[in-house]
Design a protein around this motif. Structure first.
Motif, PDB file in Angstrom:
ATOM      1  N   PHE A  40      37.830 -50.528 -17.171  1.00 27.83           N
ATOM      2  CA  PHE A  40      37.038 -51.602 -16.860  1.00 27.83           C
ATOM      3  C   PHE A  40      37.109 -52.732 -17.605  1.00 27.83           C
ATOM      4  O   PHE A  40      37.070 -54.001 -17.151  1.00 27.83           O
ATOM      5  CB  PHE A  40      35.494 -51.380 -16.500  1.00 27.83           C
ATOM      6  CG  PHE A  40      35.644 -50.420 -15.127  1.00 27.83           C
ATOM      7  CD1 PHE A  40      34.616 -50.882 -14.271  1.00 27.83           C
ATOM      8  CD2 PHE A  40      36.254 -49.286 -14.914  1.00 27.83           C
ATOM      9  CE1 PHE A  40      34.415 -50.284 -13.087  1.00 27.83           C
ATOM     10  CE2 PHE A  40      36.231 -48.878 -13.515  1.00 27.83           C
ATOM     11  CZ  PHE A  40      35.109 -49.417 -12.610  1.00 27.83           C
ATOM     12  N   VAL A  41      37.188 -52.780 -18.766  1.00 31.86           N
ATOM     13  CA  VAL A  41      36.964 -53.870 -19.689  1.00 31.86           C
ATOM     14  C   VAL A  41      38.373 -54.704 -19.566  1.00 31.86           C
ATOM     15  O   VAL A  41      38.485 -55.794 -19.518  1.00 31.86           O
ATOM     16  CB  VAL A  41      36.798 -53.633 -21.089  1.00 31.86           C
ATOM     17  CG1 VAL A  41      37.001 -54.581 -22.241  1.00 31.86           C
ATOM     18  CG2 VAL A  41      35.372 -53.114 -21.512  1.00 31.86           C
ATOM     19  N   MET A  42      39.618 -53.801 -19.414  1.00 32.81           N
ATOM     20  CA  MET A  42      40.996 -54.218 -19.510  1.00 32.81           C
ATOM     21  C   MET A  42      41.070 -54.957 -18.105  1.00 32.81           C
ATOM     22  O   MET A  42      41.716 -56.025 -17.974  1.00 32.81           O
ATOM     23  CB  MET A  42      41.870 -53.117 -19.693  1.00 32.81           C
ATOM     24  CG  MET A  42      41.981 -52.713 -21.066  1.00 32.81           C
ATOM     25  SD  MET A  42      43.274 -51.509 -21.354  1.00 32.81           S
ATOM     26  CE  MET A  42      45.003 -52.512 -21.103  1.00 32.81           C
ATOM     27  N   ASN A  43      40.395 -54.329 -17.117  1.00 36.54           N
ATOM     28  CA  ASN A  43      40.542 -54.796 -15.712  1.00 36.54           C
ATOM     29  C   ASN A  43      39.757 -56.077 -15.405  1.00 36.54           C
ATOM     30  O   ASN A  43      40.294 -57.007 -14.984  1.00 36.54           O
ATOM     31  CB  ASN A  43      40.020 -54.007 -14.684  1.00 36.54           C
ATOM     32  CG  ASN A  43      40.887 -52.706 -14.568  1.00 36.54           C
ATOM     33  OD1 ASN A  43      42.176 -52.506 -15.187  1.00 36.54           O
ATOM     34  ND2 ASN A  43      40.324 -51.491 -13.945  1.00 36.54           N
ATOM     35  N   ALA A  44      38.625 -56.234 -15.931  1.00 37.30           N
ATOM     36  CA  ALA A  44      37.777 -57.165 -16.032  1.00 37.30           C
ATOM     37  C   ALA A  44      38.292 -58.408 -16.633  1.00 37.30           C
ATOM     38  O   ALA A  44      38.054 -59.663 -16.414  1.00 37.30           O
ATOM     39  CB  ALA A  44      36.167 -56.968 -16.230  1.00 37.30           C
ATOM     40  N   THR A  57      44.941 -55.735 -17.777  1.00 35.14           N
ATOM     41  CA  THR A  57      45.713 -55.071 -16.858  1.00 35.14           C
ATOM     42  C   THR A  57      46.450 -56.055 -16.139  1.00 35.14           C
ATOM     43  O   THR A  57      47.705 -55.587 -15.618  1.00 35.14           O
ATOM     44  CB  THR A  57      44.841 -54.151 -16.134  1.00 35.14           C
ATOM     45  OG1 THR A  57      44.048 -54.620 -15.629  1.00 35.14           O
ATOM     46  CG2 THR A  57      44.739 -52.950 -17.222  1.00 35.14           C
ATOM     47  N   VAL A  58      45.988 -56.774 -15.377  1.00 34.18           N
ATOM     48  CA  VAL A  58      46.845 -57.962 -14.326  1.00 34.18           C
ATOM     49  C   VAL A  58      47.858 -58.646 -15.170  1.00 34.18           C
ATOM     50  O   VAL A  58      48.866 -59.030 -14.587  1.00 34.18           O
ATOM     51  CB  VAL A  58      45.785 -58.970 -13.884  1.00 34.18           C
ATOM     52  CG1 VAL A  58      46.279 -59.723 -12.827  1.00 34.18           C
ATOM     53  CG2 VAL A  58      44.327 -58.073 -13.248  1.00 34.18           C
ATOM     54  N   THR A  59      47.508 -59.197 -16.304  1.00 33.40           N
ATOM     55  CA  THR A  59      48.482 -59.677 -17.238  1.00 33.40           C
ATOM     56  C   THR A  59      49.993 -58.820 -17.426  1.00 33.40           C
ATOM     57  O   THR A  59      50.934 -59.164 -17.034  1.00 33.40           O
ATOM     58  CB  THR A  59      48.126 -59.943 -18.782  1.00 33.40           C
ATOM     59  OG1 THR A  59      47.066 -60.752 -18.560  1.00 33.40           O
ATOM     60  CG2 THR A  59      49.296 -60.420 -19.690  1.00 33.40           C
ATOM     61  N   LEU A  60      49.676 -57.691 -17.676  1.00 33.69           N
ATOM     62  CA  LEU A  60      50.763 -56.489 -17.856  1.00 33.69           C
ATOM     63  C   LEU A  60      51.590 -56.288 -16.524  1.00 33.69           C
ATOM     64  O   LEU A  60      52.736 -56.400 -16.281  1.00 33.69           O
ATOM     65  CB  LEU A  60      50.128 -55.086 -18.202  1.00 33.69           C
ATOM     66  CG  LEU A  60      49.679 -54.987 -19.720  1.00 33.69           C
ATOM     67  CD1 LEU A  60      48.885 -53.803 -19.866  1.00 33.69           C
ATOM     68  CD2 LEU A  60      50.687 -55.290 -20.592  1.00 33.69           C
ATOM     69  N   GLY A  61      50.731 -56.096 -15.343  1.00 37.93           N
ATOM     70  CA  GLY A  61      51.228 -55.939 -14.136  1.00 37.93           C
ATOM     71  C   GLY A  61      51.985 -57.353 -13.307  1.00 37.93           C
ATOM     72  O   GLY A  61      53.071 -57.211 -13.082  1.00 37.93           O
TER      73      GLY A  61
END
Length: 552
Positions: A420-424, A428-432
């Protein structure tokens, strides 16, 4: 209000992706290379993700910690709520001795451990995945394998490896239904597409299980049965997902594959392993509670026959689970149960995406009665009545379950906090987004994105929530099929299940190997990557004229 930034490092997606990947790199290095305990590795990786979110992405510390708290809460409800109640039902059967009857019935199908691995880890595990999912099959089947004589480490590896092909249709197709919601695509169409990818994987999984159980000799001696079982599962999963019902795909496939194994064993006696197939807790040794009733007849050395009533009771909990879940899927019942669902905003957490649109991440859903965990609890209460288990004995079994899962509970909550920290923060969006910039080659990379999401969150459902919309965006930019890319996210995600710290912790707790999650990880990661490479090739071919006819 925090607004996500996709390229905080020098305005570069590439450099930003390297930094965004640090928490995952730390987590997997600590688990695989340093063999650190999963709960400790998860907490350290969580600290790294918080540091990246605050100092690289500029996320306010309060918002970052709130995101972590929401993730920890989500880790407990609904994920751990499902696992705890499923293991409680299992522990009731152990306490009453009915589990011993169940394992003896499996042992009577064949005394060959390699076929037992297929029947229990793959077929029976797929049924548990279809009903509950979220780590339940790994926990239950690994213990059943130990009871049949497998070493704990091998039992955990077999259970994790088998928990792949059924995952996309798990928990009554929750991952695919979620994918349909976040992408705007028809869940039936997405399920049909997934049903043209994972069945191919299913053909090979039983062969790999035999290889893990007994090496090349095992494959040489039992490959016809393993191949027939995998093919039967694959055909049933494909046919059900495409022509019958997406939520029932795994239920039908698991039963068909189990029947295939039984049929082959009845028609053909496989070569028995040279070494003993049972070590330790032998499957033909009755518990004292059942010794008197089970000791009728049979040649010396053969498993004694259990009374028919005991066999019925041994299977009763699983029949009850199926019945409860099927009833709860009826539209009228489901709508009535859904009336108690509450959706709230996580207090104090305010996030917008990079585009400026409000993020749905702070929205927390309390689906009290429609979650599989509560339905499993109801099945457990009915099981108490069916097996004549008193309240004190049932509560004692529940306490045993909580103690058994104590470190897994900490690990799962820490890993979901990390996710959740990575998502918020936008990591994770950067990686995707960086991967989505690959153009036409994204068809090959698409499964990797799903794998990454499940490896981090431990859930194909969460991976689809995280990357489903991104897959559609990337598909439109690269002139690829949106249905193919969205479905591939789920199909690739099933392969990240076996290496997710969440599942590793549950497997380790179930087989009594707390602290050795790293050893389990090292034995499954190569299979995960090998399967992932195959899915990447399949996705790439389906995006071209070679296999484009497979896309609905």
């Amino acid at each position: 209000m925090y607004r996500q930034v996709l390229d905080p490092v020098a305005g570069s997606l590439g450099w930003s992706s390297l930094v965004a990947a640090l928490p995952l790199a730390v987590l997997f290095v600590l688990l695989g290379a340093l063999r650190m305990r999963a709960w400790l590795a998860s907490l350290i990786a969580l600290a790294v993700s918080l540091a990246v979110a605050i100092w690289t992405y500029g996320m306010p510390a309060g918002q970052a910690f709130l995101a972590g708290s929401e993730g920890a809460a989500f880790g407990f409800f609904p994920i751990l709520w499902i696992v705890i109640n499923a293991l409680w039902v299992y522990n009731i059967t152990v306490a009453t001795g009915h589990f011993d009857v169940l394992r003896r019935t499996f042992a009577r199908v064949s005394d060959d451990q390699r076929l037992q691995a297929i029947l229990i880890a793959f077929s029976f595990g797929a049924l548990l995945e279809a009903l509950a999912g979220f780590g339940t099959p790994v926990a239950v089947t690994s213990v059943m394998l130990i009871a049949l004589g497998f070493q704990p480490l091998k039992a955990a590896v077999l259970a994790l490896t088998a928990n792949t092909a059924p995952v996309a249709f798990g928990a009554m197709a929750t991952p695919i239904l979620t994918l349909g919601k976040v992408t705007g695509q028809s869940s039936d169409t997405l399920g049909a597409m997934v049903g043209r990818q994972t069945p191919i994987l299913a053909v090979f999984v039983p062969l790999i299980l035999v290889l893990i159980a007994d090496g090349r000799r095992g494959v040489r001696e039992t490959w016809p049965t393993a191949l027939f079982c995998g093919a039967a599962f694959g055909v049933a999963q494909y046919a059900t997902a495409n022509f019958v019902s997406v939520p029932l795909a795994d239920v039908v496939a698991s039963l068909v594959s189990a029947a295939a194994v039984v049929l082959v064993v009845r028609l053909r006696r496989p070569h028995a392993p040279a070494r003993p197939v049972i070590a330790g807790g032998a499957a033909d040794e009755p518990t004292p509670e059942f010794a008197a009733r089970a000791g009728r007849g049979g040649a010396p050395g053969e498993a004694p026959a259990d009374a028919r009533a005991d066999v019925v009771r041994a299977y009763a909990p699983y029949a009850i689970i199926i019945a409860v879940f099927v009833v709860c899927q009826i539209d009228q019942v489901k709508n009535w149960l859904n009336g108690a669902t509450q959706t709230v905003g996580w207090p104090g957490l305010h996030i917008t995406g990079a585009s400026g649109k409000p993020s749905t991440l702070p929205t927390f859903t309390f689906n009290y009665f429609t979650t599989p965990g509560t339905q499993m609890l109801v099945a457990g209460l009915i099981t108490m009545i069916a097996l004549r288990v008193g309240a004190v004995r049932a509560l004692r079994a529940y306490g045993t379950t909580l103690v058994q899962l104590r470190w897994a509970i900490l690990t799962v909550m820490a890993v979901l906090a990390l996710a959740f920290v990575m998502n918020a923060s936008g990591q994770t969006v950067t990686l995707g987004t960086w991967m989505a910039g690959a153009g036409g080659a994204f068809a090959v990379l698409s499964p990797v994105l799903g794998w990454l999401g499940t490896a981090v969150t431990g859930s194909d459902t969460s991976s689809n929530s995280l990357f489903g919309a991104l897959q559609i965006t990337a598909a439109n930019k690269a002139d690829l099929s949106p249905v193919l890319m969205a479905a591939t996210n789920s199909s690739g995600g099933v392969l990240g299940k076996m290496v997710s710290p969440q599942n590793l912790a549950i497997a380790a707790a179930a087989v009594g190997l707390d602290g050795r999650e790293g050893d389990i990880f090292r034995r499954v990661v190569l299979w995960s990557l090998l399967f992932l490479a195959g899915m990447c090739v399949l996705s790439g071919l389906q995006s071209t004229g070679v296999l484009s006819w497979m896309v609905p």
